[in-house]
Design an enzyme around this catalytic site. Structure first.
Site, short mmCIF file in Angstrom:
data_model
loop_
_atom_site.label_atom_id
_atom_site.label_comp_id
_atom_site.label_asym_id
_atom_site.label_seq_id
_atom_site.Cartn_x
_atom_site.Cartn_y
_atom_site.Cartn_z
N LYS A 41 2.24 3.34 -11.64
CA LYS A 41 1.05 2.52 -11.42
C LYS A 41 0.75 1.63 -12.64
O LYS A 41 0.21 0.52 -12.48
CB LYS A 41 -0.15 3.41 -11.09
CG LYS A 41 -0.01 4.12 -9.74
CD LYS A 41 0.23 3.11 -8.60
CE LYS A 41 0.31 3.78 -7.24
NZ LYS A 41 0.53 2.81 -6.14
N VAL A 85 -8.55 9.80 -3.79
CA VAL A 85 -8.90 9.50 -2.39
C VAL A 85 -8.57 10.72 -1.54
O VAL A 85 -7.53 11.36 -1.72
CB VAL A 85 -8.14 8.26 -1.89
CG1 VAL A 85 -8.59 7.91 -0.47
CG2 VAL A 85 -8.35 7.07 -2.81
N TYR A 91 3.87 9.35 -11.81
CA TYR A 91 2.96 8.54 -10.99
C TYR A 91 2.22 7.52 -11.85
O TYR A 91 2.11 6.34 -11.50
CB TYR A 91 1.98 9.43 -10.25
CG TYR A 91 1.03 8.68 -9.34
CD1 TYR A 91 1.46 8.17 -8.12
CD2 TYR A 91 -0.31 8.48 -9.73
CE1 TYR A 91 0.59 7.48 -7.29
CE2 TYR A 91 -1.18 7.79 -8.90
CZ TYR A 91 -0.73 7.30 -7.69
OH TYR A 91 -1.59 6.60 -6.87
N ASN A 137 0.81 -1.22 0.00
CA ASN A 137 0.00 0.00 0.00
C ASN A 137 0.84 1.28 0.00
O ASN A 137 0.35 2.34 -0.38
CB ASN A 137 -0.92 0.00 1.23
CG ASN A 137 -1.68 1.28 1.40
OD1 ASN A 137 -2.49 1.65 0.56
ND2 ASN A 137 -1.42 2.00 2.49
#
Length: 268
Positions: free
Chosen positions: A158, A187, A154, A89
């Site tokens: 991912k 988020v 980023y 995570n």
């Protein structure tokens, strides 16, 4: 899968998604190994879990340090005698013009978001193989399927984790070791700075609360899902991008122009 008494190694445990995820997993009866860089935050979270009747231990790890992932993989099974589930995570994020992102920050992002989770999985694989069981949970992003402006590095990280998860799952097809890939959209965590939140408000971007995302992750683990994409219309555009990227590019032009003024405020 029943989570009661399962030993779960959770990286990024004190982060925006990590903390509610740890609390929800503990409430299910899982035994947690909480991993992070800040020992004080880790101990506070572990104590919170203990106060609720849960079971948690802590390991401090800085993935920027050489050998940290191998050391973690060696120490983790010693905490409860076994590791049943790995949840990768930990991650870092920048909303920034690519030319304003420093080479050092690019290296840090790839190290934290790509190299470390892959190396942890690699170091634990003999352990899983010996028991012929285990579950790897990779926390990715919608941006692992949808290249979005001002998140170039980023997105690259991912996309890498998404591809890794697919390839490893197929490699392990004849084993009892599962690979679950989770792709949240935005988020509401401290990873999103003021410029990011302002941009999302201006462009109509959706943001989920971390507790909701944590609930979806827990359910995906229990059901041993392969891939879970969170939120619409973002999940649809991620799917569409695989077939008609040029159409998605046209659709993102306006958002890219609106976002640019906010991204220009950030430098790293």
């Amino acid at each position: 899968m029943q989570l009661k008494n399962k030993c779960i190694l959770l990286t990024g445990a004190t982060g925006g998604i990590g903390k509610p995820l740890a609390l929800q997993l503990a409430a299910k009866g899982a035994k947690l190994i909480l991993v992070g860089r800040d020992s004080n935050k880790l101990e506070t979270l572990a104590q919170q879990i203990h106060n609720k009747g849960g079971n948690a231990k802590t390991l401090v790890a800085n993935f920027a340090e050489q050998g940290a992932t191998q050391q973690l993989a060696q120490q983790a099974p010693l905490q409860f005698g076994n590791v049943d589930i790995l949840i990768n995570n930990a991650g870092v994020l920048d909303f920034i013009l690519f030319e304003d992102q420093s080479p050092e920050r690019i290296a840090q992002m790839i190290e934290t978001n790509v190299t470390a989770p892959i190396q942890i999985a690699n170091a634990l694989m003999p352990h899983f193989k010996a028991n012929n069981q285990g579950q790897l949970v990779m926390i990715g992003s919608i941006l692992g399927s949808l290249g979005f402006p001002h998140y170039a590095t980023y997105c690259a990280s991912k996309f890498a984790i998404h591809g890794f998860s697919q390839a490893l799952r197929r490699e392990l097809v004849d084993t009892n070791i599962g690979v679950t890939y989770i792709a949240p959209r935005g988020v509401n965590t401290p990873m999103n700075d003021a410029a990011t939140l302002a941009m999302l408000a201006k462009t109509g971007g959706n943001v989920d609360e971390p507790e909701k995302v944590a609930q979806i992750i827990v359910k995906a683990i229990e059901q041993q899902k392969q891939e879970v994409f969170i939120g619409q219309p973002e999940s649809f555009f991620a799917w569409l991008n695989g077939f008609l990227p040029s159409v998605v590019s046209i659709g993102l032009k306006k958002q890219a122009r609106l976002a640019r003024e906010f991204a220009a405020k950030n430098k790293h």
